[in-house]
Scaffold this motif. Structure first.
Motif, PDB file in Angstrom:
ATOM      1  N   VAL A 137     239.185 -49.461  -6.475  1.00  0.00           N
ATOM      2  CA  VAL A 137     238.095 -49.298  -4.986  1.00  0.00           C
ATOM      3  C   VAL A 137     237.815 -48.259  -4.978  1.00  0.00           C
ATOM      4  O   VAL A 137     236.334 -48.072  -4.711  1.00  0.00           O
ATOM      5  N   LEU A 138     237.961 -47.208  -5.608  1.00  0.00           N
ATOM      6  CA  LEU A 138     237.031 -46.256  -6.287  1.00  0.00           C
ATOM      7  C   LEU A 138     235.646 -45.856  -6.451  1.00  0.00           C
ATOM      8  O   LEU A 138     235.041 -45.853  -6.433  1.00  0.00           O
ATOM      9  N   GLU A 139     235.675 -47.026  -7.906  1.00  0.00           N
ATOM     10  CA  GLU A 139     234.911 -47.380  -8.795  1.00  0.00           C
ATOM     11  C   GLU A 139     233.634 -48.123  -7.427  1.00  0.00           C
ATOM     12  O   GLU A 139     233.043 -48.128  -7.916  1.00  0.00           O
ATOM     13  N   THR A 140     234.011 -48.780  -7.324  1.00  0.00           N
ATOM     14  CA  THR A 140     233.407 -49.800  -6.319  1.00  0.00           C
ATOM     15  C   THR A 140     232.473 -48.726  -5.518  1.00  0.00           C
ATOM     16  O   THR A 140     231.091 -48.976  -4.940  1.00  0.00           O
ATOM     17  N   LEU A 141     233.182 -48.170  -4.760  1.00  0.00           N
ATOM     18  CA  LEU A 141     232.761 -46.929  -3.840  1.00  0.00           C
ATOM     19  C   LEU A 141     231.316 -45.991  -4.124  1.00  0.00           C
ATOM     20  O   LEU A 141     230.314 -46.111  -4.058  1.00  0.00           O
ATOM     21  N   MET A 142     231.849 -45.766  -5.973  1.00  0.00           N
ATOM     22  CA  MET A 142     230.891 -44.503  -6.241  1.00  0.00           C
ATOM     23  C   MET A 142     229.466 -45.908  -6.953  1.00  0.00           C
ATOM     24  O   MET A 142     229.081 -44.996  -6.716  1.00  0.00           O
ATOM     25  N   ALA A 143     229.823 -47.424  -7.193  1.00  0.00           N
ATOM     26  CA  ALA A 143     228.602 -47.546  -7.150  1.00  0.00           C
ATOM     27  C   ALA A 143     227.654 -48.152  -5.836  1.00  0.00           C
ATOM     28  O   ALA A 143     226.609 -47.463  -6.279  1.00  0.00           O
ATOM     29  N   LEU A 144     228.185 -48.131  -4.521  1.00  0.00           N
ATOM     30  CA  LEU A 144     227.581 -47.929  -4.129  1.00  0.00           C
ATOM     31  C   LEU A 144     227.084 -46.744  -3.564  1.00  0.00           C
ATOM     32  O   LEU A 144     225.656 -46.560  -2.752  1.00  0.00           O
ATOM     33  N   TYR A 145     227.781 -45.290  -3.638  1.00  0.00           N
ATOM     34  CA  TYR A 145     227.387 -44.075  -3.427  1.00  0.00           C
ATOM     35  C   TYR A 145     226.091 -43.833  -4.237  1.00  0.00           C
ATOM     36  O   TYR A 145     224.810 -43.488  -3.948  1.00  0.00           O
ATOM     37  N   LYS A 146     226.195 -44.244  -5.748  1.00  0.00           N
ATOM     38  CA  LYS A 146     225.258 -44.132  -6.599  1.00  0.00           C
ATOM     39  C   LYS A 146     223.736 -45.217  -6.748  1.00  0.00           C
ATOM     40  O   LYS A 146     222.754 -44.822  -6.482  1.00  0.00           O
ATOM     41  N   SER A 147     224.414 -46.244  -5.857  1.00  0.00           N
ATOM     42  CA  SER A 147     222.726 -46.923  -5.584  1.00  0.00           C
ATOM     43  C   SER A 147     221.946 -46.061  -4.212  1.00  0.00           C
ATOM     44  O   SER A 147     220.919 -46.244  -3.991  1.00  0.00           O
ATOM     45  N   GLN A 148     222.882 -45.451  -3.922  1.00  0.00           N
ATOM     46  CA  GLN A 148     222.440 -44.921  -2.337  1.00  0.00           C
ATOM     47  C   GLN A 148     221.251 -43.150  -2.810  1.00  0.00           C
ATOM     48  O   GLN A 148     220.600 -42.782  -2.590  1.00  0.00           O
ATOM     49  N   MET A 149     221.755 -42.736  -3.669  1.00  0.00           N
ATOM     50  CA  MET A 149     221.311 -41.891  -4.262  1.00  0.00           C
ATOM     51  C   MET A 149     219.977 -42.175  -4.690  1.00  0.00           C
ATOM     52  O   MET A 149     219.175 -41.358  -5.276  1.00  0.00           O
ATOM     53  N   ALA A 150     220.052 -43.387  -5.816  1.00  0.00           N
ATOM     54  CA  ALA A 150     218.830 -43.380  -6.860  1.00  0.00           C
ATOM     55  C   ALA A 150     218.109 -43.994  -5.864  1.00  0.00           C
ATOM     56  O   ALA A 150     216.884 -43.506  -6.255  1.00  0.00           O
ATOM     57  N   ALA A 151     218.175 -44.211  -4.729  1.00  0.00           N
ATOM     58  CA  ALA A 151     217.258 -44.856  -3.526  1.00  0.00           C
ATOM     59  C   ALA A 151     216.502 -43.313  -3.552  1.00  0.00           C
ATOM     60  O   ALA A 151     215.120 -43.303  -3.357  1.00  0.00           O
ATOM     61  N   ALA A 152     217.471 -42.342  -2.708  1.00  0.00           N
ATOM     62  CA  ALA A 152     217.218 -40.581  -2.630  1.00  0.00           C
ATOM     63  C   ALA A 152     216.356 -40.118  -3.281  1.00  0.00           C
ATOM     64  O   ALA A 152     214.684 -40.011  -3.604  1.00  0.00           O
ATOM     65  N   VAL A 153     216.611 -40.595  -4.858  1.00  0.00           N
ATOM     66  CA  VAL A 153     215.202 -39.936  -6.130  1.00  0.00           C
ATOM     67  C   VAL A 153     213.930 -40.292  -6.228  1.00  0.00           C
ATOM     68  O   VAL A 153     213.076 -40.051  -5.760  1.00  0.00           O
TER      69      VAL A 153
END
Lengths: 315, 425
Positions: free
Chosen positions: B409-425
């Motif tokens: 669960v946490l790993e999936t959440l991190m994956a989604l969250y990271k993809s948003q960060m990548a977009a921001a960067v």
């Protein structure tokens, strides 16, 4: 406390139809404005009072067992129910004995009218789920088509995901019936097992609506269909009366052993006492010839307005 | 046998009472008198109306001389609730469809697909799975502690609804005091995101690029089957960033997905669960103003706060789809105008749904708000199977116990969250 206050003043409601004695008194001796107005909408569902049965529309007394207030439009939501324990809701006197207590129930409004188009393709409905209903012995089916969702009495072969059709067309030759479908009696072949049969056209099913029951289409005479009821008596009905093919669900309802006196109490039956002679008097087996066929045409509608006067006697 | 004295004389009152039971129902037969009189020009009025017994009785409570119409003290001791009829301020004569938090679609995901014209895939997009990575043990331990804190170690004690077992209908379970679901949801989610932020900070990714809102009503106004429709979502936490998420599918692949047909819901209409209601508010609502520093929606977290919901089939997945659709539609209407049908740029969001125990992760890509178009599908939805966070988190012999923790669960959440960060960067 507020609840009690409202309850005590709830008798002071006036409609076009009747005047209560207590209202007469309050006209003579005006009291505080708290007493006169009706209860707010929120309260009506919680404190169902028997006298509301006379003063508002939508109340229905089901066999002196339950009192239910039906809303104006059909709804699938469960309706609150008040137990009457065999008492008449107006007089308060006992009409049937042996009823009382039992588990709290909510009433599911079952639509017992299955009407279909007289021409063209039949109307199709999908069975979404089969449910238990505490107010009847057979199961009920949640059924949907278009924008309409409703409960109907479930026949034995209905399964979730099935499509059932309703047609009002009476063809020249009888159709091949499929269990669960509804057709007018004139469209079905002689010898078909039917359930949920209408007595009068368009009124809704009243014959064979109990778990496992079935009526038999015995013969057709002109525009009339002769039906053998579950009690083996014969009935002559118009051919336009709708019927569902098959027999009702929950067939082993009457073979299930109650098991304990407690269970009978949960079902709402009070303890019985009294000698029962299996073969004597009214309990014995009767062998009689069947009464003559009853012919039903259309329900006599007396346009008589009844004005109930609820003035209490002075005795 | 009763041992009361035998009464020889008849009691007239009893006889009177029995006769009155029948005679009290006065039958008024129709002789056509009213029609005959009215034909002669005479007015016929109901006696009770004439007496005007339902007239409002003037209040005897004191009034201000300067404002005689104003009531100093309200007549009613209970507050009056607004009646749900034409006197309601939000009444419209034309019935409209309303979708809100507590709407449960009858047949589940298929109906939701028809309403929002969406194609559904059963896995998360490849870009998300590429971000999935194993997290260190300490992070998982932090989250496990967070679960215990949220479910068991919180001090708030509220009387929970009655526990019901359908197979034992009359049985009364002892009444439980505990944490309400909304509190568990909020605590758990905020801690999970906090853990995610701190882990990302350790990997030198700026976590302040994503900002949160909490429990705000989002409302999108659309037209469904020619009727005004209101889509509302209230129990949510939204995540905003500076830049929008890049669409997951584009061009030919997208066209190929959208050409596939939707599952059949015959004979139901797609609006069967969204009943026509006359009371609705036609007001677009979105929490963040356009032009604010963080005005691009990147993720929506939806809560299921109602306890003991009886859901069957894919009703929960359908809820996630329509909530994601609501939030994305409201955002699109804010960006491109209230009447936009086909969006110039697709709105892509990640979404998550939880009842503090089961987690649903999904991604939604909105292309068009034209719900009455002839095209079968215009939008895309990727959803994973439900993942339970744990199997048991409760007091056992007065000790807080957590069993069956699921690190996915946490790993999936991190994956989604990271993809948003990548977009921001």
């Amino acid at each position: 406390m507020m609840q009690q206050l409202l309850n005590s003043f709830s008798r002071l409601c006036v409609t076009n139809n009747c005047l209560t004695f207590s209202q007469c008194m309050s006209v003579k001796f005006p009291t505080l404005s708290l007493t006169i107005n009706t209860q707010p909408q929120l309260q009506q569902i919680r404190c169902i009072n028997k006298l509301g049965y006379l003063t508002e529309t939508g109340w229905r007394n089901i066999g002196n067992k339950w009192l239910v207030k039906f809303p104006e439009e059909y709804t699938v939501k469960k309706l609150p129910l008040m137990k009457l324990a065999g008492r008449d809701p107006t007089t308060g006197k006992k009409v049937y004995g042996g009823l009382g207590g039992g588990h709290k129930k909510k009433y599911r409004w079952v639509d017992n009218v299955r009407s279909g188009p007289k021409e063209g393709p039949p109307s199709v409905e999908k069975i979404l789920r089969l449910q238990y209903d505490p107010c009847r012995s057979s199961k009920i089916a949640l059924v949907a088509a278009g924008d309409r969702v409703r409960y109907i009495l479930a026949s034995s072969t209905m399964k979730v995901g099935d499509l059932i059709s309703t047609s009002g067309h009476i063809p020249r030759n009888a159709i091949r019936p499929k269990e669960g479908d509804a057709h007018p009696l004139g469209a079905l072949p002689v010898g078909t097992e039917v359930c949920c049969v209408e007595k009068f056209v368009g009124e809704g099913a009243s014959i064979a609506v109990v778990a496992g029951s079935r009526a038999l289409l015995v013969r057709k005479v002109g525009e009339r269909c002769i039906l053998q009821l579950p009690s083996k008596q014969e009935l002559s009905l118009k051919q336009e009366c709708m019927a569902t093919v098959g027999h009702l669900s929950n067939e082993d309802h009457n073979t299930k052993h109650i098991g304990s006196p407690n269970r009978l109490r949960w079902l709402g039956f009070r303890p019985r006492s009294g000698l029962w002679h299996r073969k004597d008097g009214r309990h014995g087996r009767k062998i009689r010839p069947l009464p003559p066929i009853k012919v039903l045409d259309s329900r006599k509608s007396d346009k008589v307005i009844e004005l109930p006067l609820t003035i209490k006697t002075f005795f | 046998m009763r041992l009361t004295a035998v009464v020889y004389s008849t009691h007239i009152g009893n006889a009177f009472r029995q006769v009155w039971k029948v005679q009290q129902k006065r039958k008024i037969l129709e002789y056509g008198v009213k029609e005959k009189l009215e034909a002669k020009g005479l007015q016929v009025v109901d006696a009770v109306d004439f007496l005007n017994l339902k007239r409002p009785v003037p209040s005897i409570l004191p009034k201000l001389k300067s404002q005689p119409d104003e009531k100093l003290i309200d007549d009613f001791l209970l507050p009056k609730s607004l009646k749900k009829d034409h006197t309601h301020p939000d009444w419209h004569d034309e019935p409209g469809h309303v979708y809100h938090d507590h709407c449960w679609l009858l047949t589940g995901l298929h109906e939701a697909q028809h309403i929002s014209k969406t194609f559904v895939s059963n896995n998360l997009p490849d870009r998300i799975t590429s971000f999935k990575s194993k997290l260190p043990e300490e992070v998982h331990k932090q989250v496990q502690q967070a679960i215990l804190n949220a479910h068991v170690l919180d001090a708030l004690q509220v009387k929970l609804p009655k526990d019901i077992d359908i197979k034992r209908p009359g049985w009364n379970y002892p009444r439980v005091y505990g944490l309400p679901r909304w509190r568990r949801n909020v605590q758990l989610i905020s801690k999970m995101f906090h853990t995610a932020d701190s882990t990302l900070a350790g990997q030198n990714i700026d976590a302040t690029q994503q900002q949160f809102t909490s429990q705000i009503m989002i409302r999108a106004l659309l037209t469904l089957e020619g009727r005004p429709s209101v889509f509302e979502a209230r129990q949510n936490t939204l995540v905003f960033g500076k830049k929008p998420l890049q669409p997951y599918l584009d061009g030919e692949v997208k066209a190929e997905q959208l050409s596939k047909p939707l599952p059949d819901i015959y004979p139901l209409n797609r609006t069967i669960s969204l009943h026509g209601k006359n009371i609705y508010r036609m007001e677009h609502k979105f929490p963040v103003r356009q032009g604010a520093p963080f005005d691009r929606l990147t993720m929506g977290v939806f809560y299921i706060n109602k306890p003991f919901i009886k859901t069957s089939g894919t009703q929960l997945e359908a809820r996630l789809l329509l909530h994601a659709f609501t939030v994305a539609a409201a955002h699109a209407q804010q960006l491109y105008g209230k009447d936009v049908k086909d969006l110039p740029e697709p709105v892509t969001i990640n979404c998550m749904q939880t009842d503090s125990r089961n987690f649903y992760f999904a991604c939604f890509q909105l292309h068009s708000l034209d719900l009455d178009s002839s095209k079968a599908t215009s939008n895309l939805f990727w959803i994973e199977d439900a993942q339970p966070m744990f199997t048991k988190c409760d007091y056992v012999d007065n000790q807080p116990v957590l069993e069956g923790y699921n690190p996915q669960v946490l790993e999936t959440l991190m994956a989604l969250y990271k993809s948003q960060m990548a977009a921001a960067v």
